[in-house]
Write an enzyme that holds these catalytic residues in place. Structure first.
Site, PDB file in Angstrom:
ATOM      1  N   ASP B   7       0.855  -1.190   0.000  1.00  0.00           N
ATOM      2  CA  ASP B   7       0.000   0.000   0.000  1.00  0.00           C
ATOM      3  C   ASP B   7       0.887   1.234   0.000  1.00  0.00           C
ATOM      4  OD1 ASP B   7      -2.643   1.257   0.116  1.00  0.00           O
ATOM      5  OD2 ASP B   7      -2.003   1.992   2.059  1.00  0.00           O
ATOM      6  N   SER B   8       0.324   2.344  -0.427  1.00  0.00           N
ATOM      7  CA  SER B   8       1.085   3.592  -0.419  1.00  0.00           C
ATOM      8  C   SER B   8       1.359   4.052   1.009  1.00  0.00           C
ATOM      9  CB  SER B   8       0.325   4.675  -1.179  1.00  0.00           C
ATOM     10  OG  SER B   8      -0.964   4.832  -0.630  1.00  0.00           O
ATOM     11  N   CYS B  70      -3.413  -0.843  -2.442  1.00  0.00           N
ATOM     12  CA  CYS B  70      -3.591   0.567  -2.801  1.00  0.00           C
ATOM     13  C   CYS B  70      -4.451   0.663  -4.052  1.00  0.00           C
ATOM     14  CB  CYS B  70      -2.212   1.178  -3.057  1.00  0.00           C
ATOM     15  SG  CYS B  70      -2.253   2.849  -3.689  1.00  0.00           S
ATOM     16  N   HIS B 183      -8.829   3.627   2.914  1.00  0.00           N
ATOM     17  CA  HIS B 183      -9.154   4.423   4.104  1.00  0.00           C
ATOM     18  C   HIS B 183     -10.656   4.434   4.394  1.00  0.00           C
ATOM     19  CE1 HIS B 183      -5.088   6.001   3.980  1.00  0.00           C
ATOM     20  NE2 HIS B 183      -5.317   6.764   5.021  1.00  0.00           N
TER      21      HIS B 183
END
Lengths: 274, 274
Positions: B7-8, B70, B183
């Site tokens: 993931d970023s 991501c 998120h």
């Protein structure tokens, strides 16, 4: 003189606006590290590594003076810029501190900024150094950056967010509040309403532009976000905009931060794998 | 099998949570590119460059399969991961699309995500490919990420922000909404209230975890954010967390995204100057 202006992204364009109001004929190179923005959530070590690459880039382009418009980089890595840049280096912390000291009568000052700027306590340390006994209250306001970038600067949502972040500072009875992030001037009206009439806002973007003009011995006319004389702010060729990521969200918001149309950005390559 | 999860930043820990509910005994390496997060505001070229370095890192650590948690990287650079990683690669787009197709009765689907994910139209293209005539309505919701990271997931501010972003999707009469950003599951309750009872939320984090379990032939029990059996989710030694910036804001929010305490992150160096 030719100024290099560094910011982690688009926010430093508020400094460019203020600078061009005071020094309209000085050429400038702007560097926005848009491939790695925002700096405000990163560690000290990472910010210092990025600062090194930015300083080398702007020094290599032959600017006479350097303005570190990014509050996070000013707070965590100003010495890196000073070491690597041959001319004068102005960060935003010192001019903001000076104007806050001039603005406060009560000796109770507030500072708002990114988490990294607030964690660094760069404003607080310098304020206490110059005026022992001063009371400094600070708050990180992470939502302010995306609000500014979305253009949600007025109305119910920014007012509620500002109230949530700023009510504790208001309760401390501060009479000066440093906007320690170049994005925050876009929210100045909402922040001012939230804090009430007795609190002076210190815009660190305008303050560093005044410091640059003072460095050249120019009169310290107040910089603001008013309309410029000829509608044109940056001149292609004379003024150049460099970004590390030419796409992404930069173009969409840059004009709003600059308060004027932006010349086409050029791509800066920082280090082998910026 | 050993999974690499990329993931970023911190958001992919929602995928780790879902994955560990379904495959509690599989070891994993998590890589969060916290020195360069967020990817959602960057250009295609920059995301692909970062993806290349991440793929090489996780391949070098010997994972059997790779989950690109991501959404931005899945939308813009899944082929980069497939080219550079020797085993199976699962992005979040395909599982999200499959679950959205299963969830919609009206044929009107919404997709929300970062500006880059929405600009890429990766979900929309795939949805239309698999079901021609489907109506896809999408919206970028940049404020959702800092709201999740601040932990402002309930109450007036997130409700107003959600209303502003989602009202147009509601007006289109969608009956399924893809949460196309890792998120967003933290804001699921607010998003669900805003959309109303007739709209199914498709959690792309849970969807890709189910796809991983299916890949191993494991039963597709519904993944959620419920409490885990033994309170421990990741085991130090067996499961490793790598980040490109060990400081900054990661530690402060990671436990909330994982829904459990996090082992000490290790530092990953991507390329010479990540």
């Amino acid at each position: 003189m030719k100024w290099g202006v560094f910011d982690s992204g688009v926010g430093g364009l508020t400094v460019v606006h203020a600078l061009k109001e005071l020094l309209p004929d000085d050429p400038l190179d702007y560097l926005g590290d848009t491939a790695r923005v925002p700096y405000g959530i990163r560690s000290v070590e990472t910010v210092r590594r990025y600062a090194r690459e930015a300083a080398e880039f702007l020094a290599g382009r032959g600017a006479d003076g350097l303005i570190v418009a990014c509050n996070t980089a000013s707070a965590l890595a100003l010495d890196v810029f000073c070491d690597l840049f041959p001319g004068p280096v102005l960060g935003v912390v010192e001019p903001g501190v000076q104007e806050a000291l001039a603005a406060t009568a009560s000796g109770r000052v507030g500072v708002i900024g990114t988490p990294a700027t607030i964690r660094s306590d760069a404003y607080g340390r310098r304020l206490r150094e110059l005026r022992p006994g001063i009371e400094v209250h600070s708050a990180a306001c992470p939502l302010f950056v995306p609000l500014a970038e979305e253009g949600w600067t007025d109305g119910e949502i920014p007012a509620l967010v500002a109230e949530r972040y700023l009510a504790p500072l208001r309760a401390h009875g501060i009479d000066a509040l440093v906007l320690g992030c170049t994005h925050y001037p876009l929210l100045a009206a909402t922040i001012a309403r939230t804090m009430g009439a007795g609190v002076s806002l210190v815009d660190s973007a305008a303050a560093v532009a005044r410091a640059a003009a003072a460095h050249e011995g120019k009169p310290l006319a107040p910089a603001g976000r008013g309309a410029l004389r000829d509608g044109g702010l940056l001149r292609p060729g004379r003024d150049r905009i460099f970004v590390t990521d030419p796409g992404g969200s930069f173009r969409g918001v840059a004009d709003r931060f600059l308060g004027a149309p932006l010349p086409e950005p050029e791509v800066a390559v920082l280090g082998p794998h910026a």
